[in-house]
Design a protein around this motif. Sequence first.
Motif, PDB file in Angstrom:
ATOM      1  N   ALA A 117       1.110   4.336  -2.836  1.00 38.44           N
ATOM      2  CA  ALA A 117       1.025   5.761  -2.479  1.00 38.44           C
ATOM      3  C   ALA A 117       2.246   6.527  -3.006  1.00 38.44           C
TER       4      ALA A 117
ATOM      5  N   ARG B 212       0.832  -1.202   0.000  1.00 43.50           N
ATOM      6  CA  ARG B 212       0.000   0.000   0.000  1.00 43.50           C
ATOM      7  C   ARG B 212       0.872   1.260   0.000  1.00 43.50           C
ATOM      8  N   ARG B 213       1.977   1.208   0.735  1.00 42.61           N
ATOM      9  CA  ARG B 213       2.897   2.352   0.712  1.00 42.61           C
ATOM     10  C   ARG B 213       3.532   2.483  -0.673  1.00 42.61           C
TER      11      ARG B 213
ATOM     12  N   GLU C 276       2.198   9.430  -6.062  1.00 38.84           N
ATOM     13  CA  GLU C 276       2.773  10.751  -5.845  1.00 38.84           C
ATOM     14  C   GLU C 276       3.921  10.983  -6.812  1.00 38.84           C
TER      15      GLU C 276
END
Length: 447
Positions: free
Chosen positions: A349, A345-346, A353
């Motif tokens: 993200a 999940r990181r 970005e």
Amino acid sequence: MTQRKPTHRRTLLLTAVTTTLGVGLFLAGGLALSPWSAAPSTPASPAAAGGPATGGDPLATDITGLQRHLRGAPQDAVALSTLGLDYVEQAKSTADPSYYPKAEAVLTRSLAIQKKDNFTALGGMAALEAARHRFAQALDWAQRAVAVNPYNSSLYGTLADACTQLGRYSEAAEAVQRMVDLRPGSPSLSRASYVAELRGDIPTARADMQRALQDAGGPADQAFAHYYLGELAFNSGDRATELAQARAGLRVAPSSTSLLQARAKAEAALGNTGAAIADFTRAVQRVPQPEYILQLGELYQSLGRTKEAEQQYEVFRAEQRLFAANGVTLDSDAALFEADHGNPRRALAIAREGIRSRPFLESHDALAWALHINGQDREALAESGRALSQGMRNALFHYHRGLIEKALGDRAAARDDLTEALTINPHFSPLYAPKARAALAALKDPA
């Protein structure tokens, strides 16, 4: 040891020309190689300022001399901007991002003192923002610098670098051509080589880099050209030439950490893992570049040395935190690391970005892989297509695409892309190339 820098570093180079392509050293290097006109009051070295050299390191020597000069002439705008450029380069060469805030401070002072026509500081800000992966800001500063001095080739290098990382490839090519027209030499020919590499034209990329070697003005330029001639060879599956180029570069620049890393990568691909680990370890001890740390960790993991791999991954995480704390925007490397070794999940993200701040080919590939790891394969396939849209020959990109297609049930397409990955470079990673071969063998069996 993945092919994360298409030569990203150029993420690693053009510091002197030194740097992925990787991206920061490549972005700052032209400024260092092609000095801009300085005011007569600016010292060229500590000797000019009446001081001793600093440990044989030319960059540290220049920084020491400029700091000494500025204590006596704190309003010297050109000296301040030159010091800012040196700080950016020092951050890259030492993997110490704490130099970035220092660079911003002195460049800001320079611009406050000389508000008009200060193209050296404007170019320095462009290099700084590119090094921090803030490419939209880098483009703005570069455009402002070129508007002040449209005849400085190095400024077109910073402009081209920002356009490249923003996915504005035709504009980047135009800026590189202008740079070549103004000053054909190692910095401009190296960038021309990269333009060709991005579109998959390896013969032209190799020819331009060979010209950069022939035009090299000193050991640093020669080392840089040897490094990227080796990278071009390795990324096309030629391990022996990568090793030969690394050795040739080390003969002219024995202290080059990037060439030590290149030698390690070639040694690993040739099966000499003991020598590869020794060279990677020396490279990491000299300069803890996150790329080197990750490559060493993945080599350990490929050998089943899990504990040692995890130790390197912890160091990588610490380095990423340090870079983020000093204003560097994390993107493809951090996203791929989290996807492969950390938090899916990181990873997603960071990748989302990253694509906003750096819509470059690598960022599309990293987002594709993060989406795949999170089970979003339709969107992943579209991003993978964007990563390959320019025609770049990149084994890792095709490996990722092949596994995404496999997850979507398109066995024929998956076989094609995995075959392409191993055709481009059968040794692209000691960790993932075997997985590519295993996946391809499974796909060749009857469903």
